[in-house]
Design an enzyme around this catalytic site. Sequence first.
Site, PDB file in Angstrom:
ATOM      1  N   ARG A   1      -5.889  20.710  -1.424  1.00  0.00           N
ATOM      2  CA  ARG A   1      -6.779  22.278  -1.683  1.00  0.00           C
ATOM      3  C   ARG A   1      -7.089  22.849  -2.613  1.00  0.00           C
ATOM      4  O   ARG A   1      -7.412  23.356  -3.469  1.00  0.00           O
ATOM      5  CB  ARG A   1      -5.814  22.949  -0.262  1.00  0.00           C
ATOM      6  N   THR A   2      -5.642  22.991  -3.627  1.00  0.00           N
ATOM      7  CA  THR A   2      -5.326  23.470  -4.760  1.00  0.00           C
ATOM      8  C   THR A   2      -6.407  22.799  -5.528  1.00  0.00           C
ATOM      9  O   THR A   2      -7.153  24.097  -6.254  1.00  0.00           O
ATOM     10  CB  THR A   2      -3.961  23.928  -4.919  1.00  0.00           C
TER      11      THR A   2
ATOM     12  N   LYS B   1       2.802   6.735 -21.322  1.00  0.00           N
ATOM     13  CA  LYS B   1       3.303   5.878 -22.439  1.00  0.00           C
ATOM     14  C   LYS B   1       4.861   6.951 -22.824  1.00  0.00           C
ATOM     15  O   LYS B   1       4.917   7.012 -23.766  1.00  0.00           O
ATOM     16  CB  LYS B   1       2.436   5.854 -23.449  1.00  0.00           C
TER      17      LYS B   1
ATOM     18  N   ARG C   1      -0.013  21.959 -12.245  1.00  0.00           N
ATOM     19  CA  ARG C   1       1.124  21.876 -11.177  1.00  0.00           C
ATOM     20  C   ARG C   1       1.737  20.634 -11.706  1.00  0.00           C
ATOM     21  O   ARG C   1       1.480  19.542 -12.284  1.00  0.00           O
ATOM     22  CB  ARG C   1       0.454  21.265 -10.236  1.00  0.00           C
TER      23      ARG C   1
ATOM     24  N   HIS D   1       4.068  29.369  -5.741  1.00  0.00           N
ATOM     25  CA  HIS D   1       3.206  29.087  -6.135  1.00  0.00           C
ATOM     26  C   HIS D   1       1.801  30.253  -5.217  1.00  0.00           C
ATOM     27  O   HIS D   1       1.445  30.341  -4.568  1.00  0.00           O
ATOM     28  CB  HIS D   1       2.526  28.064  -4.658  1.00  0.00           C
TER      29      HIS D   1
HETATM   30  N1   CP Z   1      -1.475  24.868   0.301  1.00  0.00           N
HETATM   31  C1   CP Z   1      -1.363  23.783  -0.962  1.00  0.00           C
HETATM   32  O1   CP Z   1      -1.070  23.431  -2.380  1.00  0.00           O
HETATM   33  O2   CP Z   1      -2.112  22.242  -0.918  1.00  0.00           O
HETATM   34  P1   CP Z   1      -2.737  21.029  -1.206  1.00  0.00           P
HETATM   35  O3   CP Z   1      -1.134  20.597  -1.535  1.00  0.00           O
HETATM   36  O4   CP Z   1      -3.210  20.131  -0.576  1.00  0.00           O
HETATM   37  O5   CP Z   1      -2.850  21.544  -2.946  1.00  0.00           O
END
Ligand code: CP
Length: 297
Positions: free
Chosen positions: A49-50, A78, A99, A127
């Site tokens: 999603r993100t 590396k 991320r 998040h």
């Molecule tokens: N909600 C969320 O962060 O989903 P993903 O890990 O799929 O990005």
Amino acid sequence: MKSIISSYDLTREDVEEIFKLASKFVKEQKGDSLRGKTVALAFFEPSTRTYLSFNKAVINLGGNVIGFSGAEGTSVTKGENLADTIRMLDNYSDAIVIRHKFDGAAKLASEVTDKPVINAGDGKHEHPTQTLIDLFTVFNHFGTTDGLIYGLLGDLKYARTVNSFLRMLTRFKPKSVYLISPPQLRPRNEFLEELNYPYKITSNVYDVIEDIDVLYVTRIQKERFLDELEYERIKESYIVDLNLVSKMKKDSIILHPLPRVNEIDRRVDKTAHAKYFEQASYGVPVRMALLEKILGE
Ligand code: CP
């Protein structure tokens, strides 16, 4: 507003402005505020999603996207370190969305670049853009985020979405918050100590379900457990099933940042309470609003 590392980087006014813009983008998923701008997506951890919604948000605003989903194809394999990788992305982009599995990775990134950095999830820390989506869903349903009773259920120790959610609620006026988890997965003290609204810790969801307006369910975060046996012991501590849902207030809603494993029975999806797929659909308009606010002229 520049980098967004934590929910604390957003004021209530920022959030309200983002919701206003996002409402516009729900109707017309188009804009041109990122024309000529490039956003780098540096996803060192898996995401559906993100990653995809940031990607689509940039495209919808007329911008360009570069980056990677999974570090396998990068020079991290590396031995290149995070700071040097971010320095490279600084050369190629106007903003960096990151991320990473380590708590503090987004903050570290923001310290080696002058470009805005957006935290798309750092370890078991935060998040914040997920929280914007969560609260936008609440706002759309109730017309407000204030005066409601929230219930957070599941893994409250390792779920970064929970930490950002709890922190963002300090900007608003929840009536109260129930923190519902097995004792081993209670929120960490460093997050509890900050809360400026009434909250109650419990292990029994049936004791409180009838009070709750917003039930926020989280997956048990298998990847954060040091001891796999402990995960196995508590992985099915809570299942949101039709029996539990039948006890909820008529107008209450169920949220989940997704992905779901088996903590919500699929039969719940068809009830009017289930808002988690609608919630996920707001990923694009909310992230469009955030990017426009950060990068738009
Ligand atoms: N909600 C969320 O962060 O989903 P993903 O890990 O799929 O990005």
